[in-house]
Design a protein around this motif. Structure first.
Motif, short mmCIF file in Angstrom:
data_model
loop_
_atom_site.label_atom_id
_atom_site.label_comp_id
_atom_site.label_asym_id
_atom_site.label_seq_id
_atom_site.Cartn_x
_atom_site.Cartn_y
_atom_site.Cartn_z
N UNK A 1 1.00 -1.32 0.11
CA UNK A 1 0.12 -0.02 0.19
C UNK A 1 0.99 1.29 -0.11
N UNK A 2 0.69 2.19 -0.88
CA UNK A 2 1.50 3.19 -1.08
C UNK A 2 0.92 4.38 -0.14
N UNK A 3 1.78 5.48 0.08
CA UNK A 3 1.38 6.54 0.73
C UNK A 3 0.07 7.17 0.71
N UNK A 4 -0.09 7.46 -0.54
CA UNK A 4 -1.31 8.24 -0.88
C UNK A 4 -2.77 7.29 -0.60
N UNK A 5 -2.62 5.98 -0.82
CA UNK A 5 -3.57 5.16 -0.46
C UNK A 5 -3.88 4.96 1.08
N UNK A 6 -2.91 5.03 1.83
CA UNK A 6 -2.86 4.80 3.21
C UNK A 6 -3.50 6.12 3.88
N UNK A 7 -2.94 7.31 3.21
CA UNK A 7 -3.56 8.44 3.88
C UNK A 7 -4.87 8.86 3.45
N UNK A 8 -5.21 8.27 2.40
CA UNK A 8 -6.77 8.76 1.86
C UNK A 8 -7.67 7.68 2.83
N UNK A 9 -7.16 6.55 3.10
CA UNK A 9 -7.83 5.58 3.94
C UNK A 9 -8.18 6.35 5.39
N UNK A 10 -6.87 6.62 5.98
CA UNK A 10 -7.13 7.23 7.22
C UNK A 10 -7.58 8.45 7.26
N UNK A 11 -7.78 9.26 6.14
CA UNK A 11 -8.46 10.63 5.91
C UNK A 11 -9.97 10.37 5.99
N UNK A 12 -10.28 9.11 5.31
CA UNK A 12 -11.80 8.72 5.47
C UNK A 12 -12.32 8.43 6.65
N UNK A 13 -11.53 7.60 7.47
CA UNK A 13 -11.91 7.12 8.51
C UNK A 13 -11.83 8.53 9.71
N UNK A 14 -10.94 9.42 9.48
CA UNK A 14 -10.89 10.58 10.34
C UNK A 14 -12.28 11.37 10.06
N UNK A 15 -12.62 11.56 8.82
CA UNK A 15 -13.66 12.35 8.37
C UNK A 15 -15.15 11.59 8.79
N UNK A 16 -14.98 10.28 8.71
CA UNK A 16 -16.16 9.48 9.58
C UNK A 16 -16.45 9.61 10.97
N UNK A 17 -15.11 9.74 11.71
CA UNK A 17 -15.05 9.93 13.11
C UNK A 17 -15.67 11.28 13.44
N UNK A 18 -15.30 12.25 12.67
CA UNK A 18 -15.61 13.72 12.97
C UNK A 18 -17.00 13.73 12.80
#
Length: 341
Positions: free
Chosen positions: A1-18
């Motif tokens: 998994x590259x940095x872009x994909x990992x960051x996108x997944x993490x950002x998606x989880x963060x948006x859901x958490x927010x």
């Protein structure tokens, strides 16, 4: 998994958490969860801005401004979250929110000998807010709302790890280090964020796992007796009620009741008692027929022994003082005032 994909997944989880936190904040009237939602959203915005700026160099200056604004807003949001978790309200906050306007005044490149580069200024301001939040949490650790006792220190630790990544990105000349900050933010959302969310109480402690299929049948019998004793018998109104007295009332031993509370219900005797007493006090404060009684009298009727114990417990559970709660119940009679019931 590259940095872009990992960051996108993490950002998606963060948006859901927010989003989840903001919904809970509106439903429960919780300023702490509201400010935490803002802080998380700032992290999501900063991570996306950094990553996008690297991918679109022609527009890097724009995404740099967005990153700075999000980073500067995250600092006061963290501080107001901790203040709200400790005192039930953020204190004076409007002046602090002028900080995100600072990037509009900073040049995109260069800097000054006195202030340093723009990114260094942003880091210094953000770290100052994090230190202030950690100090506020330490000073008010005895008064932290129960729902935030684990979440608040975890959030500060995540922010500290982001600061470490910022320092690493600033000092290193390795190209790969440019993405260390969004990767750290994403990792924080995926790990610490999931850990924190799993511990937010979406139901009162005395109602959680009441109908869980994993609860042994014999425990269920005792739990039903306990519920009846509290809801129908109102035993919690006895100011001298002890764990031993309660166990005797429902036909079990003190040791067995303590085990059931901890393992099958997920709370302690003192927290259970506090929730029932605060719920009773809330009902009394909302009833206009009780306006002729003092708050101290209502607290005593709900089972509290002293004024200080009542105010401390009530604020810890509801996020408001009894006086604030009564006033709000008059201005918003149909709004849910507390997320504890």
């Amino acid at each position: 998994m590259d940095a872009t994909t990992f960051t996108a997944i993490g950002a998606g989880f963060g948006a859901s958490l927010s989003w989840t936190l903001s919904r809970r904040a509106r439903r429960n009237g919780s300023p702490a969860e509201n400010w935490l939602a803002v802080a998380v959203l700032c992290g999501v915005t900063a991570a996306i801005a950094i990553l996008t700026g690297h991918r679109l160099p022609d527009h890097a200056w724009l995404f740099e401004k967005i990153e700075y604004a999000a980073a500067l807003l995250a600092g006061p949001s963290l501080l107001f979250y901790v203040r709200s978790a400790v005192a039930g309200k953020p204190g004076e906050w409007r002046l602090h929110l002028a900080a995100p306007l600072a990037p509009l005044l900073l040049p995109s490149t260069g800097g000054t000998p006195l202030l340093g580069t723009p990114i260094e200024i942003v880091m210094l301001v953000q770290m100052t807010y994090t230190a202030a939040a950690a100090m506020a949490l330490w000073r008010g650790r005895q008064n932290v709302q129960r729902a935030q006792k684990l979440v608040a220190p975890a959030t500060i630790m995540v922010m500290a790890s982001i600061h470490a990544a910022q320092i690493g990105r600033t000092l290193s000349h390795v190209a790969a280090m440019r993405e260390i900050v969004p990767l750290t933010i994403a990792a924080g959302f995926l790990f610490a964020g999931a850990w924190a969310l799993s511990r937010l109480p979406f139901a009162p402690a005395h109602e959680r796992r009441q109908h869980s299929p994993t609860v042994p049948a014999e425990d269920g019998v005792v739990m039903e007796r306990l519920r009846q004793a509290m809801t129908a018998g109102h035993l919690y109104r006895r100011s001298d009620l002890s764990l031993a007295n309660l166990a005797a009332e429902i036909g079990t031993t003190q040791h067995e009741l303590s085990r059931i509370l901890n393992q099958s219900i997920g709370t302690s005797y003192h927290d259970l008692l506090a929730e029932y007493r605060v719920a009773d006090a809330e009902r009394r404060l909302q009833d206009r027929a009780n306006d002729r009684y003092t708050i101290d009298a209502l607290a005593e009727a709900s089972g509290f022994r002293s004024r200080s114990a009542f105010y401390l417990t009530f604020r810890r559970v509801t996020g408001m003082t009894p006086t604030e709660y009564r006033a709000r119940s008059r201005s918003e009679p149909h709004a849910p005032l507390s997320g504890t019931r």
